[in-house]
Design an enzyme around this catalytic site. Sequence first.
Site, PDB file in Angstrom:
ATOM      1  N   THR A  28     -11.267 -30.584  25.259  1.00 33.24           N
ATOM      2  CA  THR A  28     -10.422 -29.409  25.042  1.00 33.24           C
ATOM      3  C   THR A  28      -9.190 -29.854  24.261  1.00 33.24           C
ATOM      4  OG1 THR A  28      -9.416 -27.486  26.140  1.00 33.24           O
ATOM      5  CG2 THR A  28      -9.147 -29.600  27.251  1.00 33.24           C
ATOM      6  N   ASN A  29      -8.152 -29.049  24.235  1.00 32.90           N
ATOM      7  CA  ASN A  29      -6.892 -29.485  23.614  1.00 32.90           C
ATOM      8  C   ASN A  29      -5.718 -28.995  24.443  1.00 32.90           C
ATOM      9  OD1 ASN A  29      -6.057 -26.827  22.726  1.00 32.90           O
ATOM     10  ND2 ASN A  29      -7.760 -26.985  21.283  1.00 32.90           N
ATOM     11  N   GLU A  30      -4.519 -29.304  23.974  1.00 31.94           N
ATOM     12  CA  GLU A  30      -3.328 -29.071  24.805  1.00 31.94           C
ATOM     13  C   GLU A  30      -2.806 -27.640  24.758  1.00 31.94           C
ATOM     14  OE1 GLU A  30      -0.232 -32.037  25.660  1.00 31.94           O
ATOM     15  OE2 GLU A  30      -0.811 -32.805  23.693  1.00 31.94           O
TER      16      GLU A  30
END
Length: 224
Positions: A28-30
Amino acid sequence: MENNLKGKKILITVDPTREYLDPVRFITNESSGKMGFAIADVLYNQGAEVIVVSGPVSMQHTVPVENVVQLVTVNEMFEACKQYFYLVDVAIFAAAVADYLPKNPSNCKIKKSEQVALVEFVKNPDIAFEFGKIKTSKQISIGFALETNDVLDNAAIKLKSKSFDAIVINSPKKDEGFGFDTNRVSILKRDGTINHYPLKSKNEVAQDIVYELQKLVESIEQTH
Ligand code: CTP
């Protein structure tokens, strides 16, 4: 400016998404979803009919829950958007999605038996690009870009290739974007004009973006 968004149907994708490697691990990402939901709230409060297609985030919002479609992967987001895109006046692609997904996700938890683990990735669909191909002249779309280099050139290329009417350029700097309550953006429009905004709360940035959208709606209503 008069509120011209009342009753407008608006689809907004909100980040992030997940791509599973095995049943318990994912890529995923932030991104927090704060920016997307802030925009959705401003639009809803202006009387627009908002459909939020959102990755797995739990944000407080004023958009009714029945107008929020929750999903996990980019492919699911793409499928959900297909149900709404042809119905809407405006689409806002605010999701920072995973560009790739594991080619062969494991059904079982991957054991740490190897010294080196290799994962092969394949491309996810580019949702904004696909809808850019079928967008009508009466529809408006707004995208986002996060760039670390050649910022304006790269954003202009994205705006053109995905047929956006405007693109919101996010700052990759600490405190100014992913996961934070503040954001510093520039908004580049298809006619080449660009507005640079100072560091603001995401709610204030959402209002600036919606103001730009109102101007786009005004100009499209004058031409049709
Ligand atoms: N986007 C999308 N579907 C994807 C990738 C991006 O809808 N699979 C949308 C984003 O929501 C954003 C715009 O396209 O509005 C640009 O996304 P960004 O991640 O900045 O760029 P990419 O097109 O993924 O290109 P790159 O990662 O190579 O910079």
